[in-house]
Design an enzyme around this catalytic site. Sequence first.
Site, mmCIF file in Angstrom:
data_model
loop_
_atom_site.group_PDB
_atom_site.id
_atom_site.type_symbol
_atom_site.label_atom_id
_atom_site.label_comp_id
_atom_site.label_asym_id
_atom_site.label_seq_id
_atom_site.Cartn_x
_atom_site.Cartn_y
_atom_site.Cartn_z
ATOM 1 N N SER A 176 0.954 -1.312 -0.186
ATOM 2 C CA SER A 176 -0.360 -0.214 0.045
ATOM 3 C C SER A 176 0.711 1.295 0.053
ATOM 4 O O SER A 176 1.353 0.997 -0.461
ATOM 5 C CB SER A 176 -1.090 -0.024 1.080
ATOM 6 O OG SER A 176 -2.516 0.781 1.156
ATOM 7 N N ASP A 443 -8.198 -5.973 -6.167
ATOM 8 C CA ASP A 443 -7.939 -4.328 -5.186
ATOM 9 C C ASP A 443 -8.022 -2.727 -5.871
ATOM 10 O O ASP A 443 -7.364 -2.909 -6.766
ATOM 11 C CB ASP A 443 -6.505 -4.976 -4.434
ATOM 12 C CG ASP A 443 -5.818 -3.571 -3.968
ATOM 13 O OD1 ASP A 443 -6.985 -2.208 -3.401
ATOM 14 O OD2 ASP A 443 -4.909 -3.404 -3.580
ATOM 15 N N HIS A 468 -5.887 -5.925 -1.666
ATOM 16 C CA HIS A 468 -4.533 -5.225 -0.725
ATOM 17 C C HIS A 468 -4.124 -5.587 -0.367
ATOM 18 O O HIS A 468 -3.973 -7.164 1.473
ATOM 19 C CB HIS A 468 -5.158 -4.425 0.137
ATOM 20 C CG HIS A 468 -5.061 -2.918 -0.070
ATOM 21 N ND1 HIS A 468 -4.488 -2.748 -1.115
ATOM 22 C CD2 HIS A 468 -4.294 -1.969 0.611
ATOM 23 C CE1 HIS A 468 -4.027 -0.738 -0.831
ATOM 24 N NE2 HIS A 468 -4.242 -1.112 0.208
#
Length: 499
Positions: A176, A443, A468
Amino acid sequence: MIAMAAVLRLVFLFLLCCVGLTRSLPRFLHGRPRGGMVGAPRRQTDGPLPPDQWLEQKLDHFNDADLRTWKQRYFVNDTFYKPGGPVFLMIGGEGTANPIWMVEGTWIVMAQRLGALCLMLEHRFYGESHPTPDLSVENLSFLNSEQALADLAHFRQFMAMKMNLTTNKCISFGGSYPGSLSAWYRLKYPHLVDGAVATSAPVLAQLDFTGYVSVVRDSLATTQHGSECNKNIQLATAQVEQFLMHMVGWSVISKSFKLCNPLNGSNPNDVSNFFESIAGNFFGVVQYNKDNRKFEGAIGTDITIDTLCDIMVNASIGKEIDRYAAVNSLLLKTYGEKCLDVSYDTMIKDMREISWKSSASEGGRQWVYQTCTEFGFFQTSDGKDQPFGQHFPLSYSLQMCSDIYGKQFNKSTLSQGIARTNTNYGGMGIRATKVIFPNGSIDPWHYLGITKDISDEEQAVYIHGTAHCANMYPKLPSDPPELVQARDTIFKTVEEWIQ
Ligand SMILES: *[C@@H]1O[C@H](CO)[C@@H](O)[C@H](O)[C@H]1NC(C)=O
Ligand SMILES: *[C@@H]1O[C@H](CO)[C@@H](O)[C@H](O)[C@H]1NC(C)=O
Ligand SMILES: *[C@@H]1O[C@H](CO)[C@@H](O)[C@H](O)[C@H]1NC(C)=O
Ligand SMILES: *[C@@H]1O[C@H](CO)[C@@H](O)[C@H](O)[C@H]1NC(C)=O
Ligand SMILES: *[C@@H]1O[C@H](CO)[C@@H](O)[C@H](O)[C@H]1NC(C)=O
Ligand SMILES: *[C@@H]1O[C@H](CO)[C@@H](O)[C@H](O)[C@H]1NC(C)=O
Ligand SMILES: CC(=O)N[C@H]1CO[C@H](CO)[C@@H](O)[C@@H]1O
């Protein structure tokens, strides 16, 4: 506190790949669940976790005349290290660095096989790493990705001296936002890091991130119910809109969606906040669908997009709006929240708290600041063809920036900040060698990430059906073959880099 949960629910949903949250766990704001976008894996072994360690960092790496310093937290696991072996660096992100990452996760398995030393550095301004006395806007000017990268660079030099690692190969990891940092670290400091794994990394800063909601829609369409799920969300949205037209409707909504206070349907901010929160129920689950993250209170603990769509198509629960409310009740229950607070003013008040003791300091205030200055990433309802209504537009996110941090945080300053970020790092056109970008097909963040190989040395790894940061979490027997394959590709690539 709960109102902030709502804000955080969205901002936070964004980033929780790598560094988990250890305190109270409400949901997310602007893509970031509280605590950060990457939750820690569940502990599978016993024994003590590595202790906190601290190093001295400069407050401002880009001003030689400013000599102020502060203490940054890091962790070490040297159990598998063979002298001369590689150094693995897990990059902390927009939440407290969770030492569970020092004993669990794919990178630890790789470290065991490759004799690596494992390090993790907590991101400045998050967790226990406090560069300034508080989180005033003045103090937050030292919070940005460039300072964070410079912290990593200095950390590398510091550890090299401390543990005689001058000639060792170094590989960075992150998911991320820290995934982006991992790629950018290699881009900016190629002499300090020999390769980077950048999981679910949004490398393009973007003001109005309408693509997020489209990916949520597309992901929801992958369940066995197909487009039925989205169609029913759309009907539910229309029914909510009907109820909002009169005061009797406001009280029906307040009751069925378990709002903490009666909804004031003529307050546009509360209405936006309400719509964003109930859409956020879906965002959070999509973002973390089947990510193997098994930790207490985690988004998606056992709830997947199938769970939500099963509810949305189940006519025995009632009308579409009742099913929408049932999804909300399920998530409130899962997170141990008694009610949904959609008061905009309460949320802003909480987010304005500057003390390190406030709940905003768990990461909400800091991450939203980064979105309001460097990244945008606003998951707005401005996209046309999506089922969640049009009630949380870009102007709502921008207003939040001004209301929390001050009038100077407006559209034009943020647009300049975003342009600067993309000029600085290259956006989708990033030119760094030896970076691997794994991302999950469902995601929502893959939209701003690298999904095709840029060159032989900037590889994309596609993982069908996961969300994710899934490849960072420990293996499970139920892992889809694509995920197993992705881990294998990442391992082989890292192995090549360190030879
Ligand atoms: C430092 O590491 C190098 C290479 O790994 C090794 O040759 C040397 O002996 C080490 N020095 C000390 C003081 O441990
Ligand atoms: C490093 O991780 C391994 C694997 O989880 C664990 O057994 C070991 O205790 C850890 N070492 C330290 C120093 O934390
Ligand atoms: C942090 O902000 C306070 C005011 O809230 C100010 O007094 C202090 O000088 C600031 N510190 C730094 C390092 O900017
Ligand atoms: C509802 O919101 C409107 C607009 O913000 C405000 O003028 C009004 O006083 C509010 N009503 C109540 C009962 O709070
Ligand atoms: C539909 O909802 C009802 C009532 O909550 C529940 O008993 C039933 O099992 C659900 N049906 C399906 C197919 O999930
Ligand atoms: C935004 O803030 C900047 C800095 O305070 C100011 O110069 C500019 O006029 C503002 N722009 C708008 C559109 O309000
Ligand atoms: C690198 C990577 O995983 N790429 C995939 C990310 O998601 C998109 C959307 O599904 C895929 O098309 C990419 O292949």
